[in-house]
Scaffold this motif. Structure first.
Motif, PDB file in Angstrom:
ATOM      1  N   SER A   1       0.730  -1.317   0.052  1.00 22.22           N
ATOM      2  CA  SER A   1       0.054   0.073  -0.028  1.00 22.22           C
ATOM      3  C   SER A   1       0.773   1.157   0.066  1.00 22.22           C
ATOM      4  O   SER A   1       0.566   2.158  -0.653  1.00 22.22           O
ATOM      5  CB  SER A   1      -0.869  -0.049   1.157  1.00 22.22           C
ATOM      6  OG  SER A   1      -1.688  -1.094   1.212  1.00 22.22           O
TER       7      SER A   1
ATOM      8  N   ARG B   1       2.357   1.808  -3.433  1.00 21.34           N
ATOM      9  CA  ARG B   1       1.215   2.292  -4.623  1.00 21.34           C
ATOM     10  C   ARG B   1       0.989   3.604  -4.203  1.00 21.34           C
ATOM     11  O   ARG B   1       0.852   4.477  -5.217  1.00 21.34           O
ATOM     12  CB  ARG B   1       0.066   1.268  -4.398  1.00 21.34           C
ATOM     13  CG  ARG B   1       0.160  -0.092  -4.946  1.00 21.34           C
ATOM     14  CD  ARG B   1      -1.148  -0.828  -4.872  1.00 21.34           C
ATOM     15  NE  ARG B   1      -0.801  -2.324  -5.273  1.00 21.34           N
ATOM     16  CZ  ARG B   1      -0.856  -2.786  -6.528  1.00 21.34           C
ATOM     17  NH1 ARG B   1      -0.908  -1.673  -7.458  1.00 21.34           N
ATOM     18  NH2 ARG B   1      -0.434  -3.798  -6.837  1.00 21.34           N
ATOM     19  N   TRP B   2       0.890   4.017  -3.107  1.00 23.96           N
ATOM     20  CA  TRP B   2       0.725   5.544  -2.582  1.00 23.96           C
ATOM     21  C   TRP B   2       1.906   6.309  -3.214  1.00 23.96           C
ATOM     22  O   TRP B   2       1.678   7.319  -3.723  1.00 23.96           O
ATOM     23  CB  TRP B   2       0.579   5.504  -0.995  1.00 23.96           C
ATOM     24  CG  TRP B   2       0.083   6.967  -0.794  1.00 23.96           C
ATOM     25  CD1 TRP B   2      -1.175   7.601  -0.651  1.00 23.96           C
ATOM     26  CD2 TRP B   2       1.118   8.259  -0.416  1.00 23.96           C
ATOM     27  NE1 TRP B   2      -0.961   8.880  -0.305  1.00 23.96           N
ATOM     28  CE2 TRP B   2       0.257   9.169  -0.220  1.00 23.96           C
ATOM     29  CE3 TRP B   2       2.427   8.176  -0.395  1.00 23.96           C
ATOM     30  CZ2 TRP B   2       0.929  10.417   0.079  1.00 23.96           C
ATOM     31  CZ3 TRP B   2       2.945   9.444  -0.086  1.00 23.96           C
ATOM     32  CH2 TRP B   2       2.206  10.664   0.150  1.00 23.96           C
ATOM     33  N   CYS B   3       3.171   5.927  -2.974  1.00 25.89           N
ATOM     34  CA  CYS B   3       4.262   6.621  -3.446  1.00 25.89           C
ATOM     35  C   CYS B   3       4.250   6.865  -4.938  1.00 25.89           C
ATOM     36  O   CYS B   3       4.727   7.664  -5.470  1.00 25.89           O
ATOM     37  CB  CYS B   3       5.604   5.940  -2.806  1.00 25.89           C
ATOM     38  SG  CYS B   3       5.860   6.107  -0.896  1.00 25.89           S
ATOM     39  N   PHE B   4       3.719   5.759  -5.462  1.00 26.10           N
ATOM     40  CA  PHE B   4       3.885   5.599  -7.040  1.00 26.10           C
ATOM     41  C   PHE B   4       2.739   6.831  -7.322  1.00 26.10           C
ATOM     42  O   PHE B   4       2.971   7.606  -8.398  1.00 26.10           O
ATOM     43  CB  PHE B   4       3.264   4.347  -7.446  1.00 26.10           C
ATOM     44  CG  PHE B   4       3.153   4.229  -8.884  1.00 26.10           C
ATOM     45  CD1 PHE B   4       4.196   4.316 -10.013  1.00 26.10           C
ATOM     46  CD2 PHE B   4       1.772   4.290  -9.434  1.00 26.10           C
ATOM     47  CE1 PHE B   4       3.765   4.244 -11.361  1.00 26.10           C
ATOM     48  CE2 PHE B   4       1.442   4.097 -10.737  1.00 26.10           C
ATOM     49  CZ  PHE B   4       2.611   4.188 -11.819  1.00 26.10           C
ATOM     50  N   ARG B   5       1.467   6.770  -6.963  1.00 33.34           N
ATOM     51  CA  ARG B   5       0.527   7.647  -7.273  1.00 33.34           C
ATOM     52  C   ARG B   5       0.779   9.126  -7.009  1.00 33.34           C
ATOM     53  O   ARG B   5       0.469   9.937  -7.500  1.00 33.34           O
ATOM     54  CB  ARG B   5      -0.866   7.153  -6.589  1.00 33.34           C
ATOM     55  CG  ARG B   5      -1.493   6.064  -7.000  1.00 33.34           C
ATOM     56  CD  ARG B   5      -2.906   5.902  -6.505  1.00 33.34           C
ATOM     57  NE  ARG B   5      -3.013   5.891  -5.283  1.00 33.34           N
ATOM     58  CZ  ARG B   5      -3.073   5.048  -4.230  1.00 33.34           C
ATOM     59  NH1 ARG B   5      -2.822   3.681  -4.694  1.00 33.34           N
ATOM     60  NH2 ARG B   5      -2.961   5.128  -3.097  1.00 33.34           N
ATOM     61  N   ARG B   6       1.631   9.361  -5.923  1.00 28.18           N
ATOM     62  CA  ARG B   6       1.834  10.767  -5.365  1.00 28.18           C
ATOM     63  C   ARG B   6       3.385  10.769  -5.525  1.00 28.18           C
ATOM     64  O   ARG B   6       3.984  11.626  -4.679  1.00 28.18           O
ATOM     65  CB  ARG B   6       1.439  11.014  -3.856  1.00 28.18           C
ATOM     66  CG  ARG B   6      -0.169  10.558  -3.717  1.00 28.18           C
ATOM     67  CD  ARG B   6      -0.736  11.775  -4.140  1.00 28.18           C
ATOM     68  NE  ARG B   6      -2.095  11.691  -3.607  1.00 28.18           N
ATOM     69  CZ  ARG B   6      -3.199  11.047  -4.384  1.00 28.18           C
ATOM     70  NH1 ARG B   6      -2.931  10.412  -5.520  1.00 28.18           N
ATOM     71  NH2 ARG B   6      -4.235  11.014  -3.969  1.00 28.18           N
ATOM     72  N   ARG B   7       3.971  10.450  -6.719  1.00 29.97           N
ATOM     73  CA  ARG B   7       5.434  10.291  -6.691  1.00 29.97           C
ATOM     74  C   ARG B   7       5.868  11.870  -6.793  1.00 29.97           C
ATOM     75  O   ARG B   7       7.183  12.120  -6.352  1.00 29.97           O
ATOM     76  CB  ARG B   7       5.935   9.664  -8.140  1.00 29.97           C
ATOM     77  CG  ARG B   7       5.294   9.888  -9.161  1.00 29.97           C
ATOM     78  CD  ARG B   7       5.424   8.921 -10.356  1.00 29.97           C
ATOM     79  NE  ARG B   7       4.698   9.009 -11.513  1.00 29.97           N
ATOM     80  CZ  ARG B   7       3.908   8.375 -11.822  1.00 29.97           C
ATOM     81  NH1 ARG B   7       3.042   7.897 -10.575  1.00 29.97           N
ATOM     82  NH2 ARG B   7       3.071   8.615 -12.834  1.00 29.97           N
TER      83      ARG B   7
ATOM     84  N   PRO C   1       3.092  -0.285 -11.457  1.00 33.10           N
ATOM     85  CA  PRO C   1       2.549  -0.230  -9.963  1.00 33.10           C
ATOM     86  C   PRO C   1       2.722  -1.670  -9.323  1.00 33.10           C
ATOM     87  O   PRO C   1       2.838  -1.868  -7.929  1.00 33.10           O
ATOM     88  CB  PRO C   1       1.277   0.316 -10.034  1.00 33.10           C
ATOM     89  CG  PRO C   1       0.946   0.160 -11.413  1.00 33.10           C
ATOM     90  CD  PRO C   1       2.199   0.236 -12.318  1.00 33.10           C
TER      91      PRO C   1
ATOM     92  N   GLY D   1       8.580   5.101 -10.167  1.00 35.96           N
ATOM     93  CA  GLY D   1       7.369   5.336 -10.825  1.00 35.96           C
ATOM     94  C   GLY D   1       7.708   6.552 -12.023  1.00 35.96           C
ATOM     95  O   GLY D   1       7.235   6.251 -13.090  1.00 35.96           O
TER      96      GLY D   1
ATOM     97  N   ALA E   1       9.016   6.162  -5.515  1.00 32.46           N
ATOM     98  CA  ALA E   1       8.531   7.308  -6.369  1.00 32.46           C
ATOM     99  C   ALA E   1       9.461   7.513  -7.716  1.00 32.46           C
ATOM    100  O   ALA E   1       9.055   7.789  -8.661  1.00 32.46           O
ATOM    101  CB  ALA E   1       8.544   8.657  -5.525  1.00 32.46           C
TER     102      ALA E   1
END
Length: 722
Positions: free
Chosen positions: A3, A6-12, A255, A318, A315
């Motif tokens: 989790s 994935r959060w670091c990927f979305r908010r990279r 991701p 990503g 990040a």
């Protein structure tokens, strides 16, 4: 963990901006506040500390609040004429400087023994407040230099504090980049672990500089933090990047690959990082404030490197997407060819072939690895802990020039003086101390004795004993032991006299003894901790036991290397730190703490893959082979990177930094190639299914901890239920 990835990927973008902004903010704070490092170590509860305290109460100038230095000069007519006039004038200026409590000139009755006309050498002793600035004194002394007049300064007050690493770590980082390029065949994949490691180390060192205002930290804490942080930071990022690339090549999306890497290698990074930090913080049991501060600084560095590997790295991955793969792999993926991974259970890799060889001849491979480990560790049996003095400094340095000038005229023990402080409550005890001082003149190993003038009504007396050997010589340590155990007790018998041996040399011996007496406790504590952590993680008794014992063997190798090189002088000239000398007392404790944590890293990464395979197949031999075959290459590269980084600190020119760097470099090399990839798989092959035996009662009370990820835990539950 998935989790978070994935959060670091979305908010990279946010994560990257947060790291950059945090680094800038910390840098601005450090620029405004500066640092407040200290190199004063609290003395343990020892005889030398008692001597300082007693003399301080009596108003003496040898208390722990002052430091002494020496200005020495050499000339043809040292005792008269223009030299005397010129030196006397400068000494008068120095005596008037702020913080200077006393200057004893050889041209006065009090300093008559400080003049050797036959050798053309004289010196002045200078007593300063510990907080006083010494630069003006040094500059005034250096102005005396002229043709035919050599001048040097030395002693505790004028000893330069250890400098930084002089940028030698850049060589290690460049070597790491080359190795990563060879491993990944992608510039971005090679650069990411280094950038991540540097970001974590940079942020942590800025925090350490700010923390120096509220915690006693030595300036060398920065070098220690950089040494440890760069090694583990690059390694942690390397393991995650390697697992991420494998997932991409197996057909996962970016991701999903990040989530898989976080749930496997990311968990192992957290486990290994926590282990390293606990091992470092275990130095609290040693009880020396300065060493504890260095351990805290190093633990903070490890914490930041773990944080960077779990947030900044995902990040960045990503942003890069498939560019962390080689061009060939990207082209294959674009063409829809999956999976790209080779069959790692086959014999196509070097690590796989090595695993087969070890398992085919486990007794021979394990025996050879054990012999190599024992041979490399054997010098530790002769390790002598102490403090190196100027006699072992490189030829041509100011400190060595000072020592040679003084020793040639006043003997080798000129800077190793022992301070005898006595409590003399009555006339009989006072007479007993006077008799003792006279007896010491004929004691083997004593050059001469100078008794301080007695004052009426004074119940504290003192005398200075000048040994015939240097402060680092074994004979000087033997002299201190003889005084304390034999000579002084005999003089005290039947009287109220109490005599304590102090002085800088005795203080160093006391600190070394205090640290080394705690070393077995410290080693036992972290060995037990490592055993318990591995037992919880892998549900086994033999695996953590073998791991703990092998970790201790690796520590012995590191200390054996330090002893052979820095004490015995084997190849020491190549490092430019002088000649052989005792091992500095901080080094064994630091090597134990750091190396135990680092060797636990490789044990976790190796055994976690074995445990994962065992959970799925219940085939111990296959599990051991899979662990070596699939982690052998990355462990080898990681260890080689750490070897380069640590070894680069060995050429810093600072003895203590070089000791730790070289000791860790050799230890990590042996740990990876000899212990983890040879000895451990050989032993585990011989143990078979017994590797994974775990008592039922322990299973019931042991908390569940997954290093391989939640899916592996579920698989294990299902296997056990079946």
């Amino acid at each position: 963990m998935s989790s978070l990835a994935r959060w670091c990927f979305r908010r990279r973008g946010v994560v990257l901006a947060g790291w950059v902004g945090g680094l800038v903010a910390l840098a601005l704070l450090v620029f405004g506040a500066g640092a407040a490092f200290t190199d004063s170590a609290d003395l343990p509860d020892s005889e030398s500390a008692t001597a300082y305290h007693l003399l301080g109460e009596a108003g003496g100038q040898a208390s722990a609040n002052v430091v002494r230095g020496t200005i020495v000069w050499h000339a043809g007519e040292v005792g008269s004429g223009p030299v005397r006039e010129r030196v006397t004038a400068v000494l008068g200026d120095i005596a008037a400087m702020p913080g200077v409590k006393q200057v004893v000139s050889p041209y006065t009755a009090a300093g008559a023994t400080q003049l050797n006309p036959g050798a053309g050498t004289a010196y002045a002793s200078v007593v300063l407040d510990k907080a006083a600035a010494t630069e003006p004194v040094v500059q005034a002394a250096e102005r005396l230099r002229a043709p035919g007049l050599d001048v040097e300064v030395g002693g505790q007050a004028f000893t330069e504090k250890p400098a930084g690493s002089n940028g030698t770590e850049a060589i290690g980082i460049l070597a790491a980049l080359v190795l990563l390029l060879l491993l990944f065949r992608s510039l971005w994949a090679a650069v990411l672990p280094i950038v991540t490691g540097l970001a974590g180390v940079g942020a942590s060192l800025l925090v350490v500089m700010l923390a120096s205002h509220v915690v006693d930290l030595a300036a060398t804490s920065l070098t220690m933090g950089a040494l440890i942080g760069l090694g583990v930071g690059i390694d942690y990022a390397l393991f995650i990047v390697n697992r991420h690339r494998k997932a991409l090549r197996a057909g996962a999306s970016v991701p999903d690959a990040l989530a898989q890497a976080a749930d496997t290698s990311g968990r192992a990074v957290v486990f290994a990082g926590v282990t390293v930090m606990i091992a470092l913080l275990g130095m609290f049991v040693v009880g020396l404030g300065l060493l504890t501060g260095m351990a805290q600084a190093a633990a903070v560095t490890v914490l930041f490197t773990v944080a960077a590997a779990l947030t900044l790295l995902p990040a960045s991955l990503g942003f890069l997407g498939y560019r962390v793969l080689s061009r060939k792999d990207r082209a294959a993926i674009a063409g829809g060819r999956f999976p790209l991974l080779p069959r790692e259970d086959g014999k196509t890799t070097t690590a796989g072939r090595w695993a087969d060889l070890v398992q085919r001849f486990p007794v021979a491979a394990g025996g050879a690895a054990l012999v190599v480990t024992v041979l490399l560790a054997s010098p530790v049996l002769g390790m002598r802990v102490g403090n190196a003095d100027a006699s072992s400094d490189p030829a041509g340095t100011p400190t060595r020039a000072y020592h040679d000038l003084m020793a040639g005229a006043f003997g080798d023990g000129f800077d190793a003086s022992l301070l005898l402080v006595a409590s003399t409550p009555d006339a009989a005890s006072s007479q007993a101390f006077t008799t003792l001082a006279h007896r010491l003149e004929s004691l083997p190993g004593v050059a001469h004795v100078v008794s301080a003038p007695a004052r009426a009504g004074q119940q504290v007396a003192s005398a200075t004993v000048i040994p015939a050997t240097t402060a680092q010589a074994e004979q000087t340590a033997d002299l201190v032991e003889t005084l304390r155990d034999d000579v002084i007790p005999a003089a005290e018998a039947g009287t109220g006299l109490q005599v304590y041996v102090g002085g800088q040399t005795a203080s160093s011996i006391d600190v070394a003894d205090a640290l080394m007496s705690k070393l077995p406790l410290y080693l036992g504590l972290i060995a037990l901790l490592g055993f318990l952590l591995l037992a919880v993680a892998f549900r086994s008794v033999l695996v953590p036991l073998v791991g703990a014992l092998s970790n201790i063997a690796t520590i012995a190798v590191g200390l054996g290397a330090v002893t052979a090189i820095f004490q015995n002088g084997w190849g020491l000239a190549l490092l430019g730190v002088g000649s052989g000398a005792p091992v500095m007392y901080l080094v064994p404790v630091l090597v134990v703490g750091v190396m135990f944590g680092l060797s636990m890293d490789y044990q976790v990464f190796l055994v976690s893959r074995m445990h994962e395979e065992w959970t799925h197949t219940r085939d111990s031999r296959r599990a051991v082979r899979a662990g070596v075959a699939e982690t052998g290459q990355v462990i080898s590269v990681a260890a080689t990177i750490m070897l380069c980084v640590f070894a680069s600190f060995g050429f810093s020119g600072e003895r203590i930094v070089a000791m730790i760097g070289i000791g860790l470099a050799i230890a990590v090399l042996v740990d990876a190639f000899v212990v983890r990839l040879t000895l451990i798989p050989a032993v585990m092959t011989l143990l078979g299914r017994a590797n994974w035996s775990y008592p039922r009662w322990a299973e019931r009370i042991t908390p569940r901890l997954s290093v391989e990820g939640p899916e592996r835990v579920r698989d294990e539950h299902e296997m056990m239920a079946g």
